[in-house]
Enzyme design. Sequence first.
Site, PDB file in Angstrom:
ATOM      1  CB  SER A   1      30.085   5.788   2.013  1.00 56.90           C
ATOM      2  OG  SER A   1      29.160   4.481   1.762  1.00 56.90           O
TER       3      SER A   1
ATOM      4  CG  HIS B   1      25.487   4.713   4.924  1.00 56.27           C
ATOM      5  ND1 HIS B   1      26.649   3.913   4.795  1.00 56.27           N
ATOM      6  CD2 HIS B   1      25.887   5.227   3.719  1.00 56.27           C
ATOM      7  CE1 HIS B   1      27.462   4.263   3.951  1.00 56.27           C
ATOM      8  NE2 HIS B   1      27.035   4.862   2.828  1.00 56.27           N
TER       9      HIS B   1
HETATM   10  C1  GTR Z   1      27.015   1.005  -1.374  1.00 58.69           C
HETATM   11  C2  GTR Z   1      28.329  -0.252  -1.207  1.00 58.69           C
HETATM   12  C3  GTR Z   1      28.834   0.288  -0.096  1.00 58.69           C
HETATM   13  C4  GTR Z   1      29.314   1.609   0.131  1.00 58.69           C
HETATM   14  C5  GTR Z   1      28.053   2.699  -0.345  1.00 58.69           C
HETATM   15  C6  GTR Z   1      28.596   4.000  -0.704  1.00 58.69           C
HETATM   16  O1  GTR Z   1      26.248   0.778  -2.650  1.00 58.69           O
HETATM   17  O2  GTR Z   1      27.623  -1.181  -1.268  1.00 58.69           O
HETATM   18  O3  GTR Z   1      29.839  -0.577   0.239  1.00 58.69           O
HETATM   19  O4  GTR Z   1      30.466   2.019  -0.175  1.00 58.69           O
HETATM   20  O5  GTR Z   1      27.571   2.374  -1.694  1.00 58.69           O
HETATM   21  O6  GTR Z   1      29.686   4.495  -0.946  1.00 58.69           O
HETATM   22  O7  GTR Z   1      27.652   4.822  -0.644  1.00 58.69           O
END
Ligand code: GTR
Length: 487
Positions: A267, A408
């Site tokens: 992420s 995710h």
């Molecule tokens: C979210 C963000 C993403 C990603 C994610 C993370 O809020 O919008 O770009 O980076 O966090 O890192 O968990």
Amino acid sequence: MARRPPFPGPVHGLALLALLGASTLLAQPAGTIQDEALVAPYTLPDPLRFQDGRPVRDAADWREGRRPEVLRLFEEQVYGRAPAGPATLRSEVVETDSKALGGRATRRQVRVLLDDRGGGFDLLLYVPNGAARPVPAFLVPNFGGNHTVHPDPAIRLSTSWVRDRTGGGNHRATEASRGIAAGSFPVERILDRGYALATFTYADFEPDHREGLRDGVRARFGPGPDALGPSDWGAIAAWAWGLSRALDFLETDRDVDARRVAVLGHSRLGKTALWAGARDERFAMVVSNDSGEGGAALARRRFGETVKAITGAFPHWFAPRFREYAGREEALPVDAHLLLALVAPRPLYVASATEDLWADPRGEFLAAKAAEPVYRLLGRDGLGVDEWPAPDHPVGGTIGYHLRRGPHALTAYDWEQVLAFADRHLRPAAAGGLAPPAASRASPARCSSTGPTRRSSRWSGVDVDLDGDQLLHRPPVGAARRAAFRP
Ligand code: GTR
């Protein structure tokens, strides 16, 4: 062959998102594109054409011309310029156990000092006891503190800021968060496959909030928080700089083969791993897991998170200049495929997830695909497929890719594919190929439980003095060497 729908249709998509729970949908700005049919046509900057329109004729043109141009554009327009590493870097092994994890590993906890004002970070290193040393390694920054990556009670509790999801409500780590991220760090599996694991918490370099730069390396190594110029480093660049400092340390560790270190991030730390790998060619392999916008996903598709959304929600992550491209992605002189191309010819792995629409999984695949011409120019194969692969069907040669079925996350499934990929590129012997050449550096004396011993050694071709595992000083970096590894 019938063309596989790139992704479950809009109806399925919405149902899936509903499955993910209305909250995610609610969290996303109105107008967020989650339907492939709504992606407007776009033109990507050609990796093999200079900004002034001249063609990149050969590998030399790329190496000496286009690559430096692309790197500079990402520095100026997206992540910001970071300073070179500190001239002096001292480290102290604060804890070690050669029989950690039931004898499976040697654990070292190292305090690495970045300056003489106490600035530094805590690196946790596990080295497999069953493998011939020096071993290849994964360097993986963590979100919540080293103590969150494994329930091992000997891991020191982080003293840095932590995101409250893992802290006691005051951004301080507590015992309650010990091992909570173990699902993303299959330590024993990594060790059993013959790799060391090195990790540190990204907050050691900069706490992840809008005012974090006041307590991080951007304040220490300038320009100060109130003097940030439009192309000065953002937090992602600060965390990426941290990855290079960790590699500096690994270059001094006798048990780790610093020529075979893979940098991996999930992420926002996936964006970070990509930028670190792009800037620092000492990383032998780069892995992006669900990095999304500002990482492996093509910004021009405006699918899921956009430049507007990410610079609005996380203004501290990028150079101030990047927010000027909010809603104007077509004006960006670069895009994610060029970030991936900066890793060439080194092995690159991009992992996505079916339910992670916010990160635009298809956009991550298309960026890897659009980076292929550079890999081919440099004599490497690419993904080896043209179609976005079905879920849970990993593909790839020097560029690897999979679309995991699910949300995710960094999961055991992701690691299994990455380990198999690493075996092919970093441990060919394990994958039935040739063994890497014997380690060139002098192997330093073992750090005994009674503490370190003084001796001299060579570090990346430079004479250094070590006391056990403590690098007493790093000689000023010569221009040639600075040029060699720049960050
Ligand atoms: C979210 C963000 C993403 C990603 C994610 C993370 O809020 O919008 O770009 O980076 O966090 O890192 O968990």
